[in-house]
Design an enzyme around this catalytic site. Structure first.
Site, PDB file in Angstrom:
ATOM      1  N   GLU A   9      40.188  41.171  44.453  1.00  0.00           N
ATOM      2  CA  GLU A   9      41.327  40.538  43.776  1.00  0.00           C
ATOM      3  C   GLU A   9      42.430  40.344  44.800  1.00  0.00           C
ATOM      4  O   GLU A   9      42.715  41.245  45.580  1.00  0.00           O
ATOM      5  CB  GLU A   9      41.795  41.427  42.617  1.00  0.00           C
ATOM      6  CG  GLU A   9      42.841  40.756  41.745  1.00  0.00           C
ATOM      7  CD  GLU A   9      43.196  41.614  40.524  1.00  0.00           C
ATOM      8  OE1 GLU A   9      42.286  42.184  39.886  1.00  0.00           O
ATOM      9  OE2 GLU A   9      44.395  41.707  40.228  1.00  0.00           O
TER      10      GLU A   9
ATOM     11  N   GLU B  91      40.581  48.504  39.007  1.00  0.00           N
ATOM     12  CA  GLU B  91      41.746  49.365  39.242  1.00  0.00           C
ATOM     13  C   GLU B  91      41.762  50.551  38.294  1.00  0.00           C
ATOM     14  O   GLU B  91      42.741  50.830  37.598  1.00  0.00           O
ATOM     15  CB  GLU B  91      43.038  48.550  39.117  1.00  0.00           C
ATOM     16  CG  GLU B  91      43.086  47.425  40.123  1.00  0.00           C
ATOM     17  CD  GLU B  91      44.455  46.737  40.219  1.00  0.00           C
ATOM     18  OE1 GLU B  91      45.347  47.046  39.414  1.00  0.00           O
ATOM     19  OE2 GLU B  91      44.602  45.889  41.115  1.00  0.00           O
TER      20      GLU B  91
HETATM   21  C1  GAL Z   1      46.224  43.557  39.171  1.00  0.00           C
HETATM   22  C2  GAL Z   1      45.309  43.703  37.963  1.00  0.00           C
HETATM   23  C3  GAL Z   1      45.229  42.422  37.179  1.00  0.00           C
HETATM   24  C4  GAL Z   1      46.604  41.878  36.954  1.00  0.00           C
HETATM   25  C5  GAL Z   1      47.280  41.653  38.280  1.00  0.00           C
HETATM   26  C6  GAL Z   1      48.650  41.026  38.170  1.00  0.00           C
HETATM   27  O1  GAL Z   1      46.594  44.754  39.695  1.00  0.00           O
HETATM   28  O2  GAL Z   1      44.026  44.060  38.367  1.00  0.00           O
HETATM   29  O3  GAL Z   1      44.603  42.654  35.949  1.00  0.00           O
HETATM   30  O4  GAL Z   1      47.326  42.777  36.187  1.00  0.00           O
HETATM   31  O5  GAL Z   1      47.406  42.900  38.909  1.00  0.00           O
HETATM   32  O6  GAL Z   1      49.233  40.907  39.422  1.00  0.00           O
END
Ligand code: GAL
Length: 785
Positions: A478, A401
């Site tokens: 993710e 991100e």
């Molecule tokens: C994502 C990020 C992670 C964590 C997660 C929590 O956007 O890549 O590191 O922060 O959100 O929901």
């Protein structure tokens, strides 16, 4: 070749973890050998001083960073120069120091390494003197906040001292890339630090996973000038034993260098033979067999042990993940400890090895963006070169991100980073975990340099991905970010998004600092476990997913306010106790028969309670309350669980799964009475007396009949006798401010954990747990060589 005498050791690599002195605070004079450190604390590495501290909302790392102290620390170690050092290359290797380490030897400055997740080393031969020598390390983690999660502070990974000949294989100097067919390419970097040209012979011997010699390359004669040389050999292993998730078999290679008929170096490289492919339409395949990547993201902390590396603690995490059906790990969002990758190779996990959470644009004020311009090339190169022999690694991620995806600077940096990776390894795809979903607005995507489109969240876009991006390979890098607290249940008619959006202040659910384990809460950018998996499983073009996260981790207690200090996203809590969703995955991701029912059975008389069952290998589940059937249920369409609304009455809830009328599994939950006794269960009753091994003791609070008391919060006191100590305690509650290094812990929803660590003395460790009003319990763990 002449036989070597035992004293003629060609290469050694020994642990440099013992007998360090530590001081928490700044002591600039400590770099000098003349400094007196007699009052400093003696310790063995790996060491994380943050985890020893007290939670405080005013700690500069903030609750997002775990709410523990950071600061500056100094380490010193006196040691004897290795034998024969003047004629050798002596190297001091640090697997990782968080962060900004600076190292001195005998008062001379060796260098600095800002990034806390990189492995680095110093060649110290020319600074060594006979007899006593002194290493001093300053660790500066004072500029905060510097991370969106808990980093730990200190020399938190292993340190090694190596001794090799002046003509030898360079550090991380081999790269073995093997294809599924058994064709093997070996790149070997040989260093020559003798300051004159040399002639040597080099050969590789390859052993199969059973230790059988399979191949010896011809002795190659080489002329080396003073800059050394990289050589390439290609060979073929017939009928290779392939590395896979189910059968993670590795080969090993011995590289030998000879000079004047004498062996001067032996260097071992482990590698695996496997082939894999990402296909835009068909997704991922390993060794030609289609297979979805069923992954989780993991941060590096080990719960109550903090960031301090411990092989058994990492192995336990991976065992728990394997048991759930996980076949892949994303090392969010940084290079892991080398031993973590060794475990993935050995246990059969695919790995997405990730370099950065930010580039030149920051996420927190003092994070790595400050070092990125000067250090990114070195840090990225070192990750690839260190890690490229691991068969487990199938993807290099250049970032998570990254802010530069939103502006034009992203394109050039992407191209540069990808070309760095490709210059060192062309056998694996390069990916980045993206969030900007519009291609024309995503400047990382616009670089056209990435091999696979990695998308975070946005599970509704999976369906039409191929329509929108024809021919593009796709991975859900993710997903999810569901929130759950183990043992806490709160029914809701609709799924809740906490926080609701980017603007509204989060005010719900704050009282218990707990989120429901009914899988009905997620962050607004995410989705529940079931919502996500239903989409990901539907489409072949989704190569796989990495659920955020396998375990709860320290820091990022989102969306809760203090005293919350660790995350709610884990499928397993911080102590290693599974939440209920664990069994949803197990029922979908494994082949073993699963039947899991929730919640516990202690409610107010008459309350309407949702009873859920996750199951597989069965056509239906029948639920009984106190012997009376509440009906049979079967999953319909894409359901991942069945449910009954039950008016609570105390007693016994029983679920039976059946296939073609035959009982498969039975699960029983009983209404528990008052807490009466303690039960201790060890994950391992025999451990090694090596000063590192651990036994994880689950403490269960039971009623007189032996049922776990689901709301028990009794304070447990621990006493340890014998050859071990308590390395940490926990209960998995995200808002507990009790210390992790303690001889007591309150239970949370009936459970807590004590982690026993061995000493180097063979014997037994006896743990006794007491609590007022409960009958005590004790357990004995044997420690042996
Ligand atoms: C994502 C990020 C992670 C964590 C997660 C929590 O956007 O890549 O590191 O922060 O959100 O929901």
């Amino acid at each position: 070749m002449k036989n070597q005498t035992p004293n003629d050791e060609v290469r050694s690599r020994t642990s440099f973890n013992k007998d360090w002195k530590f001081f928490l605070g700044d002591e600039p004079g400590a770099r000098s050998p003349a400094f007196t450190d007699t009052k400093w604390r003696k310790l063995t590495l790996p060491h994380d001083w943050s985890i020893e501290g007290k939670f405080d909302q005013k700690n500069p790392a903030k609750p997002e960073g775990g709410g523990l102290p950071t600061g500056i620390g100094w380490y010193r170690k006196e040691f004897n120069a290795p034998a024969n050092f003047a004629n050798r290359l002596i190297t001091l290797e640090f697997d990782g120091v968080y962060k900004n380490s600076e190292v001195w030897i005998n008062g001379k400055y060796l260098g600095k390494r800002p990034y806390g997740y990189s492995s680095f080393s110093y060649e110290i031969s020319k600074y060594l003197k006979s007899g006593k020598n002194l290493i001093a390390v300053k660790v500066d983690n004072s500029a905060q906040p510097d991370s969106r999660w808990y980093s730990g502070s200190g020399i938190y990974r292993n340190v090694w001292l190596t001794s090799a000949a002046k003509i030898s294989v360079a550090k991380w100097g081999t790269f073995v890339s093997a294809a599924q067919s058994g064709s093997v390419k070996i790149e070997t970097q040989i260093q020559n630090k003798t300051l004159k040209s040399q002639s040597v012979l080099v050969a590789h011997t390859i052993y199969d996973p059973n230790g059988k010699l399979v191949l010896k390359t011809k002795l190659q004669s080489l002329k080396l000038d003073t800059s050394g040389r990289t050589i390439i050999s290609e060979t073929q292993i017939s009928n290779p034993i392939l590395w896979s998730v189910a059968n993670p078999k590795q080969y090993s290679m011995q590289t030998q260098i000879l000079q004047n008929n004498k062996l001067i170096d032996t260097y071992e490289t482990k590698f695996g033979i496997r082939g894999f492919q990402f296909d835009a339409e068909k997704g991922f395949s390993l060794n030609g067999k289609p297979m979805k990547i069923l992954g989780v993201c993991l941060h590096h902390d080990l719960g109550a042990l903090g960031a301090a590396v411990n092989i058994r603690a990492m192995e336990r995490q991976l065992e728990i993940m394997k048991e759930m059906g996980v076949n892949a790990i994303r090392t969010a969002h940084n290079p892991p400890a080398p031993e973590f990758l060794d475990l993935c190779d050995k246990m059969g996990f695919l790995v997405m090895d990730e370099a950065f959470d930010m580039w030149a644009k920051k996420k927190t004020k003092n994070d790595y963006h400050l070092n990125f311009p000067e250090w990114h090339k070195t840090d990225l190169e070192d990750m690839i070169v260190r890690d490229r022999n691991h068969p487990s690694i199938i993807l290099w991620s250049i970032g998570n991100e990254i802010r530069e995806q939103f502006d034009s600077t992203g394109t050039a940096i992407t191209k540069e980073l990808v070309s760095i990776v490709k210059s060192l390894d062309k056998t694996r795809p390069v990916i980045s975990a993206l969030t900007e979903t519009k291609a024309e607005k995503n400047f990382i995507y616009q670089a056209s340099a990435l091999d696979i489109y990695g998308l975070n969240y946005n599970h509704k876009l999976y369906k039409d991905f191929l329509k929108n991006y024809p021919g593009v390979k796709f991975l859900a890098t993710e997903t999810t970010s569901a929130l759950e607290t183990r043992g806490f249940y709160d029914t809701a008619d609709t799924i809740r998004r906490w926080p609701k959006d980017g603007k509204t202040k989060f005010t719900e659910g704050n009282k218990a600092w707990s989120a429901s384990s009914y899988d009905n809460v997620s962050a607004y950018w995410g989705s529940t476990h079931e919502e996500t998996w239903k989409e990901a499983k539907k489409y072949d073009h989704v190569s796989g997913l990495f659920v955020w996260t396998g375990f709860d981790y320290l820091g990022e207690p989102l969306p809760y306010a203090w005293p919350a200090r660790s995350s709610y996203f884990g499928i397993v809590d911080l102590a290693g106790f599974p939440k209920d969703s664990y069994y949803m995955y197990q029922s979908e991701w494994t082949n073993k028969p699963v039947l899991h029912i929730l919640p516990h059975w202690n409610w107010e008389q008459g309350k309407s309670v949702e009873v859920w069952a996750y199951y597989n290998h069965a056509d239906e589940v029948e639920l009984y309350l106190n012997g009376k059937s509440l009906g049979k249920k079967s999953k319909q369409n894409d359901d991942l669980h069945v449910l009954w609304n039950v008016n609570f009455e105390p007693g016994t809830l029983k679920a039976v799964s059946r296939k073609s009328g035959r009982d498969i599994l039975t699960r029983v939950v009983k209404t528990a009475g008052a807490a009466a006794k303690i039960e201790l269960v060890a994950d391992r009753n025999n451990i090694k007396a090596d000063g590192k091994d651990l036994s994880f003791i689950t403490v269960r609070i039971l009623d007189a009949a032996g049922n776990v008391v689901p709301d028990a919060e009794n304070l447990i006191d621990f006493k340890v006798e014998g050859n071990g100590f308590i390395a940490g305690v926990d209960n998995g509650f995200q808002a507990s401010l009790e210390p992790f290094k303690a001889s007591y812990r309150k239970a949370f929803h009936g459970l807590c954990l004590a982690i026993l660590q061995s000493t180097e003395k063979v014997g037994v460790i006896k743990l006794t747990a007491t609590s007022s009003g409960l009958s005590k319990a004790s357990i004995v763990v044997k420690t042996g060589k």
